[in-house]
Design a protein around this motif. Structure first.
Motif, PDB file in Angstrom:
ATOM      1  N   TYR A 177       7.090   0.413   9.348  1.00 13.29           N
ATOM      2  CA  TYR A 177       6.554   1.776   9.468  1.00 13.29           C
ATOM      3  C   TYR A 177       5.105   1.821   8.968  1.00 13.29           C
ATOM      4  O   TYR A 177       4.233   2.428   9.601  1.00 13.29           O
ATOM      5  N   ILE A 178       4.842   1.181   7.839  1.00 14.54           N
ATOM      6  CA  ILE A 178       3.490   1.193   7.275  1.00 14.54           C
ATOM      7  C   ILE A 178       2.530   0.411   8.159  1.00 14.54           C
ATOM      8  O   ILE A 178       1.377   0.820   8.356  1.00 14.54           O
ATOM      9  N   MET A 179       2.988  -0.694   8.736  1.00 21.47           N
ATOM     10  CA  MET A 179       2.134  -1.461   9.654  1.00 21.47           C
ATOM     11  C   MET A 179       1.745  -0.625  10.867  1.00 21.47           C
ATOM     12  O   MET A 179       0.625  -0.717  11.371  1.00 21.47           O
ATOM     13  N   VAL A 180       2.680   0.193  11.334  1.00 16.06           N
ATOM     14  CA  VAL A 180       2.464   0.989  12.545  1.00 16.06           C
ATOM     15  C   VAL A 180       1.657   2.254  12.254  1.00 16.06           C
ATOM     16  O   VAL A 180       0.848   2.689  13.088  1.00 16.06           O
ATOM     17  N   THR A 181       1.848   2.839  11.067  1.00 14.16           N
ATOM     18  CA  THR A 181       1.207   4.134  10.760  1.00 14.16           C
ATOM     19  C   THR A 181       0.072   4.066   9.749  1.00 14.16           C
ATOM     20  O   THR A 181      -0.776   4.956   9.721  1.00 14.16           O
ATOM     21  N   ARG A 182       0.092   3.075   8.863  1.00 18.00           N
ATOM     22  CA  ARG A 182      -0.860   2.935   7.763  1.00 18.00           C
ATOM     23  C   ARG A 182      -0.788   4.115   6.789  1.00 18.00           C
ATOM     24  O   ARG A 182      -1.764   4.443   6.094  1.00 18.00           O
ATOM     25  N   LYS A 183       0.392   4.738   6.689  1.00 17.41           N
ATOM     26  CA  LYS A 183       0.548   5.912   5.831  1.00 17.41           C
ATOM     27  C   LYS A 183       1.156   5.560   4.480  1.00 17.41           C
ATOM     28  O   LYS A 183       1.942   4.619   4.365  1.00 17.41           O
ATOM     29  N   ASP A 184       0.806   6.364   3.463  1.00 22.41           N
ATOM     30  CA  ASP A 184       1.477   6.285   2.166  1.00 22.41           C
ATOM     31  C   ASP A 184       2.529   7.400   2.106  1.00 22.41           C
ATOM     32  O   ASP A 184       2.697   8.156   3.070  1.00 22.41           O
ATOM     33  N   PRO A 185       3.278   7.545   1.006  1.00 23.28           N
ATOM     34  CA  PRO A 185       4.349   8.553   0.971  1.00 23.28           C
ATOM     35  C   PRO A 185       3.867   9.983   1.166  1.00 23.28           C
ATOM     36  O   PRO A 185       4.644  10.850   1.579  1.00 23.28           O
ATOM     37  N   ASN A 186       2.597  10.243   0.872  1.00 21.00           N
ATOM     38  CA  ASN A 186       2.059  11.601   1.023  1.00 21.00           C
ATOM     39  C   ASN A 186       1.471  11.843   2.407  1.00 21.00           C
ATOM     40  O   ASN A 186       0.913  12.916   2.666  1.00 21.00           O
ATOM     41  N   MET A 208       0.809  -1.217   0.000  1.00 18.62           N
ATOM     42  CA  MET A 208       0.000   0.000   0.000  1.00 18.62           C
ATOM     43  C   MET A 208       0.845   1.270   0.000  1.00 18.62           C
ATOM     44  O   MET A 208       0.302   2.372  -0.127  1.00 18.62           O
ATOM     45  N   TRP A 209       2.157   1.148   0.133  1.00 20.03           N
ATOM     46  CA  TRP A 209       3.017   2.329   0.185  1.00 20.03           C
ATOM     47  C   TRP A 209       2.820   3.223  -1.036  1.00 20.03           C
ATOM     48  O   TRP A 209       2.540   4.404  -0.924  1.00 20.03           O
ATOM     49  N   ASP A 210       2.958   2.646  -2.220  1.00 16.22           N
ATOM     50  CA  ASP A 210       2.829   3.451  -3.432  1.00 16.22           C
ATOM     51  C   ASP A 210       1.649   3.023  -4.300  1.00 16.22           C
ATOM     52  O   ASP A 210       1.515   3.477  -5.432  1.00 16.22           O
ATOM     53  N   GLU A 241       7.775   8.133  15.386  1.00 16.39           N
ATOM     54  CA  GLU A 241       7.116   7.201  14.465  1.00 16.39           C
ATOM     55  C   GLU A 241       7.549   7.376  13.017  1.00 16.39           C
ATOM     56  O   GLU A 241       7.829   6.415  12.298  1.00 16.39           O
ATOM     57  N   ASP A 242       7.617   8.610  12.567  1.00 15.92           N
ATOM     58  CA  ASP A 242       7.931   8.866  11.165  1.00 15.92           C
ATOM     59  C   ASP A 242       9.376   8.532  10.809  1.00 15.92           C
ATOM     60  O   ASP A 242       9.733   8.534   9.620  1.00 15.92           O
ATOM     61  N   GLN A 243      10.219   8.260  11.813  1.00 15.95           N
ATOM     62  CA  GLN A 243      11.614   7.914  11.549  1.00 15.95           C
ATOM     63  C   GLN A 243      11.865   6.402  11.464  1.00 15.95           C
ATOM     64  O   GLN A 243      12.975   5.983  11.134  1.00 15.95           O
ATOM     65  N   ILE A 244      10.845   5.615  11.755  1.00 14.38           N
ATOM     66  CA  ILE A 244      11.034   4.154  11.691  1.00 14.38           C
ATOM     67  C   ILE A 244      11.517   3.738  10.303  1.00 14.38           C
ATOM     68  O   ILE A 244      12.427   2.922  10.159  1.00 14.38           O
ATOM     69  N   LYS A 245      10.921   4.302   9.285  1.00 13.05           N
ATOM     70  CA  LYS A 245      11.244   3.924   7.900  1.00 13.05           C
ATOM     71  C   LYS A 245      12.671   4.278   7.517  1.00 13.05           C
ATOM     72  O   LYS A 245      13.217   3.753   6.531  1.00 13.05           O
TER      73      LYS A 245
END
Length: 567
Positions: A481-490, A429-431, A546-550
């Protein structure tokens, strides 16, 4: 005379004492660690989530875990010592689904991953073609045009012809679709009169001319025309790939769809003691038309799932069933939103044939993993698993739903009752989240990869996380990072309620992931007696913002007690 004897006697005692001291020192060195890490924050990932300061390694296994003082006491004259200055150490990371050979292909294929427009994609092919002789094949690395290119489409054969008119060109994608130019189609004996194979198609334009886009089973026709790499090339590609994965802290991987030649190559590397990655093989023979031929493959020479050693072993048989979300080929209960007819996606075979294939695998003790994404497809795969279970129990065999991106809660319960595990890839789901939303709607994008619900319904130990590289980035910390935040690059969040904790995400790459190959007693945690596979991280995974995990990187990777990567 007596004086001389006395002197000799004293000398003898001295020699004896020196020899005894040397022997004792030798014995101590034999029992000393080969490698120790001190002044660390070691997340052992054991059942108690213990944290230690140091670890000692001998003969490829964990000798001890404890305080820096206790481990220092074990150090011998030949022990290699790493003072990691307080850095976090975790068990070696395990990617439970990757096609990792692609990581070693940089010198062999066109890199299409950076193309953002059709023009950039064509320019990459043109540049690569300039290094080739006329008639030499040009192969493309995996990419995903619908989500990657501004035009949201595949290249046509005419466009590819324009930049490589003298070379056959074959461009793989992340799966289910490929592209070929005119020379490649000609080499494969495909023209506008060629009939579509069952479960696939040679796409055509309004005038009936081939576009060069190959769908599902049509891919095989051109794939078989591509000349194979030499044995030397294959070995180098896999060795490079293993080193790339080590650089991300990955010490084990499940190869998601392995051909016979790949298995032979990996065995050569392991027998030469040149492997730096432990590999579980999901063997993917092409299902023949006749079930008798499939049974002959499964009976084979008597091998079955689990055959092998700590470096290379059969994990199971891989079978494809449906397609994917961003390809609009996942087999869905609901009609696709933009469908003008009753379109639910594509199955590569009938449910009845799937049942037969799985039944035969089960009969010969082969564990099965099925590629399935859509909820209707999952219904039908679970039906096949239940049918096989009635013939011969699969409940302790950990059959696998591979991907299961759109699994529903009641399907999780069905899977759990059968002892089936789910191995998913949040990093998809990242991109691609926006593409999933475009094709299937926001509600479906939000419920895709329902990680928290899977843990709640099935238990974390019945799950594993991977990447499906090269479909998605190989970076495990990005995946976590995505598992923890569910965020995409934007920074867009999809399915916020399905976010999980940092420890859960790490366990999906370690203690839970080891269960894929039934090796939880050997790896996945840092405990005495287990394989010495570990990673020193550049930052504290548990406490960084959190945003630094990646952005965390592997500083040191150790496999079997040997340092295989050091940044």
């Amino acid at each position: 005379m007596f004086g001389k004897l006395k002197a000799l006697s004293v000398l003898g005692v001295g020699v004896y004492l020196a020899s005894a001291t040397y022997a004792a020192a030798q014995q101590a060195d034999l029992n000393s660690p080969d490698l120790v890490l001190i002044n660390a924050k070691i997340l052992t990932m054991d059942a108690s989530s213990s944290v230690a300061e140091a670890t000692a390694i001998r003969d490829g296994k964990i000798l001890a875990v404890g305080t820096s003082a206790s481990i220092k006491a074990l150090i011998g004259t030949q022990t290699r010592v790493f003072d990691v200055g307080g850095k976090t150490v975790v068990p070696g990371l395990i990617d439970t689904h990757a096609h990792f050979k692609a990581a070693g292909m940089a010198e062999y294929v066109v890199n299409m991953s950076r193309a953002k427009t059709v023009a950039e994609a064509l320019d990459a092919i043109r540049t690569f073609a300039g290094k080739k002789k006329p008639g030499e094949w040009i192969i493309g690395g995996a990419w995903h045009p619908p989500s990657q290119l501004a035009e949201k489409r595949y290249l046509t054969r005419q466009e590819i012809d324009s930049v490589a008119p003298s070379n056959p060109v074959y461009l793989r994608t992340v799966g289910h679709f490929s592209m070929a130019n005119s020379m490649a189609l000609q080499s494969a004996g495909v023209d506008k009169s060629t009939a579509n194979p069952g479960g696939g198609s040679f796409e055509r334009d309004a005038a009936g001319e081939l576009t060069g886009v190959l769908v599902e089973t049509a891919i095989d026709r051109v794939e078989k025309a591509v000349p194979p790499w030499s044995d030397e090339d294959e070995i180098q590609q896999f060795k490079l790939a293993e080193s790339v994965l080590n650089g991300f802290g990955i010490t084990s991987a499940v190869e998601g769809a392995t051909e016979a030649r790949d298995i032979r190559t990996l065995q050569k590397i392991a027998l030469a003691k040149e492997a730096t990655l432990r590999v579980g093989l999901m063997f993917r023979p092409e299902p023949p038309a006749e079930m008798a031929a499939w049974e002959a493959i499964m009976s084979g020479n008597g091998a079955s799932s689990g055959f092998g050693d700590d470096w290379l072993k059969f994990a199971g048989i891989k079978i494809f069933y449906d397609g994917g979300m961003t390809l609009k080929t996942a087999l869905m209960r609901d009609v696709y939103p933009d469908s003008h007819d009753d379109y639910h996606g594509i199955a590569q075979q009938t449910p009845e044939r799937l049942k037969q294939l799985i039944s035969i695998c089960n009969r010969y003790n082969w564990r099965v993993g099925v590629h399935v994404v859509g909820d209707l497809g999952i219904d039908q795969v679970l039906d096949a698993f239940e049918a096989a279970d009635k013939e011969k129990s699969i409940r302790d065999r950990r059959f696998i739903l591979i991907h299961a991106s759109l699994i529903r809660p009641e399907q999780m319960e069905r899977a759990h009752k059968l002892g089936v595990r789910i191995d998913f890839q949040n990093v998809f789901m990242w991109d691609k989240a926006a593409t999933v939303e475009r094709f299937l709607g926001r509600a479906v994008a939000d419920r895709a990869l329902p990680t928290k619900t899977l843990i709640d319904k099935m238990g974390l130990d019945n799950l594993g996380a991977g990447t499906d590289f090269p479909v998605n980035p190989i970076n495990p910390l990005l995946n976590m990072y995505i598992m923890v935040t569910r965020k995409d690059p934007n920074g867009n969040v999809y399915g916020a309620s399905e976010a999980i904790s940092r420890e859960q995400a790490l366990r999906l790459y370690t203690s839970a992931a080891a269960r894929y190959t039934f090796e939880e007693a050997k790896k996945g945690t840092l405990e005495p007696g287990k394989l010495a596979d570990l990673v020193v991280l550049s930052a504290d995974y548990m406490t960084v913002p959190e945003d630094q995990i990646k952005d965390i990187k592997a500083s040191i990777t150790v496999v079997g007690g040997k340092v295989v990567f050091q940044r």
